[in-house]
Design a protein around this motif. Sequence first.
Motif, PDB file in Angstrom:
ATOM      1  N   MET A  38       0.772  -1.110   0.161  1.00 41.81           N
ATOM      2  CA  MET A  38       0.161  -0.131  -0.519  1.00 41.81           C
ATOM      3  C   MET A  38       1.087   1.186  -0.009  1.00 41.81           C
ATOM      4  O   MET A  38       2.026   1.290   0.712  1.00 41.81           O
ATOM      5  N   ARG A  39       0.179   2.276  -0.852  1.00 47.01           N
ATOM      6  CA  ARG A  39       0.962   3.496  -0.715  1.00 47.01           C
ATOM      7  C   ARG A  39       1.569   4.445   0.613  1.00 47.01           C
ATOM      8  O   ARG A  39       2.226   5.123   0.467  1.00 47.01           O
ATOM      9  N   GLY A  46      -8.170  -3.309   4.236  1.00 44.63           N
ATOM     10  CA  GLY A  46      -8.566  -2.987   3.081  1.00 44.63           C
ATOM     11  C   GLY A  46      -8.523  -1.585   2.891  1.00 44.63           C
ATOM     12  O   GLY A  46      -8.266  -0.502   3.610  1.00 44.63           O
ATOM     13  N   PRO A  47      -9.667  -1.067   2.526  1.00 44.71           N
ATOM     14  CA  PRO A  47      -9.872   0.204   1.978  1.00 44.71           C
ATOM     15  C   PRO A  47     -10.131   1.410   3.660  1.00 44.71           C
ATOM     16  O   PRO A  47      -9.462   2.365   2.911  1.00 44.71           O
ATOM     17  N   PHE A  48     -10.558   0.706   3.787  1.00 42.32           N
ATOM     18  CA  PHE A  48     -10.957   1.216   5.780  1.00 42.32           C
ATOM     19  C   PHE A  48      -9.789   1.372   5.988  1.00 42.32           C
ATOM     20  O   PHE A  48      -9.997   2.701   6.788  1.00 42.32           O
ATOM     21  N   LEU A  49      -8.885   0.847   5.525  1.00 38.85           N
ATOM     22  CA  LEU A  49      -7.806   1.577   6.506  1.00 38.85           C
ATOM     23  C   LEU A  49      -6.862   3.057   5.808  1.00 38.85           C
ATOM     24  O   LEU A  49      -6.001   3.269   6.434  1.00 38.85           O
ATOM     25  N   MET A  61     -16.437   3.978  -6.913  1.00 37.84           N
ATOM     26  CA  MET A  61     -15.170   5.168  -6.471  1.00 37.84           C
ATOM     27  C   MET A  61     -14.556   4.581  -5.273  1.00 37.84           C
ATOM     28  O   MET A  61     -12.742   4.181  -4.764  1.00 37.84           O
ATOM     29  N   LEU A  62     -14.944   3.116  -4.890  1.00 37.41           N
ATOM     30  CA  LEU A  62     -14.482   1.976  -4.386  1.00 37.41           C
ATOM     31  C   LEU A  62     -13.144   1.755  -5.084  1.00 37.41           C
ATOM     32  O   LEU A  62     -11.609   2.031  -4.573  1.00 37.41           O
ATOM     33  N   SER A  63     -13.289   1.472  -6.013  1.00 36.07           N
ATOM     34  CA  SER A  63     -12.350   0.393  -6.938  1.00 36.07           C
ATOM     35  C   SER A  63     -11.136   2.038  -7.489  1.00 36.07           C
ATOM     36  O   SER A  63     -10.331   1.290  -7.186  1.00 36.07           O
ATOM     37  N   MET A  64     -12.051   3.155  -7.379  1.00 33.65           N
ATOM     38  CA  MET A  64     -10.808   3.773  -7.573  1.00 33.65           C
ATOM     39  C   MET A  64      -9.478   4.052  -6.020  1.00 33.65           C
ATOM     40  O   MET A  64      -8.270   4.567  -6.681  1.00 33.65           O
ATOM     41  N   LEU A  65     -10.234   4.041  -5.523  1.00 28.14           N
ATOM     42  CA  LEU A  65      -9.387   4.135  -4.015  1.00 28.14           C
ATOM     43  C   LEU A  65      -8.532   3.441  -4.177  1.00 28.14           C
ATOM     44  O   LEU A  65      -7.463   3.444  -3.759  1.00 28.14           O
ATOM     45  N   LEU A  66      -8.685   1.781  -3.683  1.00 27.92           N
ATOM     46  CA  LEU A  66      -8.256   0.546  -3.874  1.00 27.92           C
ATOM     47  C   LEU A  66      -6.723   0.573  -4.789  1.00 27.92           C
ATOM     48  O   LEU A  66      -5.289   0.343  -4.986  1.00 27.92           O
ATOM     49  N   VAL A 118      -4.174  -0.639  -2.537  1.00 28.82           N
ATOM     50  CA  VAL A 118      -4.733  -1.289  -1.567  1.00 28.82           C
ATOM     51  C   VAL A 118      -3.932  -3.263  -2.135  1.00 28.82           C
ATOM     52  O   VAL A 118      -4.234  -3.567  -3.550  1.00 28.82           O
ATOM     53  N   ASP A 119      -3.308  -4.043  -1.144  1.00 28.27           N
ATOM     54  CA  ASP A 119      -3.182  -5.112  -0.931  1.00 28.27           C
ATOM     55  C   ASP A 119      -3.398  -6.247  -2.194  1.00 28.27           C
ATOM     56  O   ASP A 119      -5.292  -5.771  -1.640  1.00 28.27           O
TER      57      ASP A 119
END
Length: 194
Positions: free
Chosen positions: A1-2, A29-32, A157-162, A167-168
């Motif tokens: 993760m960046r 995952g994304p919540f982190l 939005m989830l996909s763009m964030l990941l 993300v892992d």
Amino acid sequence: MRLGPLTDLSPRQQEISDRITARRGGTRGPFLVWLRSPELCEKVEALGAYCRFESSLPLRLTELSLLIAARHFDAQYSWNAHIDKAVEAGVSRAAIERLARDEDPQFEAKDEQLLYAFATEVLQEHFVADAVFAEALAAFGERGLVDIIGCLGNFSMLSMLLNTFQVDLQADREPPYPDIRGYTRVAPRSRKTA
């Protein structure tokens, strides 16, 4: 993760993390990433929970809409986390694998093929043809169409964030898309329309 790990949570971050853990079995995952903006995280988690667990769509179509958005944005984390859930909910694994290869999935269930056509028009063309809209309205109703758009927006939005925060990718899973390795496109994409 960046981004580095979250080690010292503020009281607000801890409160939200505890709520996420209680609902989802853990904060991962994304919540982190989202926890770095606690107020956004709280709202995104509530929207995601509605889309996944409370919308008017059957679970099978909710999971399929997530996979359609994940493939559109090449979000491998979402794909890997949800492919088995979609199959367990009744979506054909063969059709999903065709979707992963960017081929026409040829869903056998009429509502799945219609959801794919509708979602593909929204995501690729940014508009929906009158005939597709009318067919989707007849099949899913007004609330269903609004929920589909809400789910597609949330899952996009989830996909763009990941992808943005890398993300892992679940190293124990086979990469789902033939044109993506890690966070790099290795082959041109041949977007197919419904």
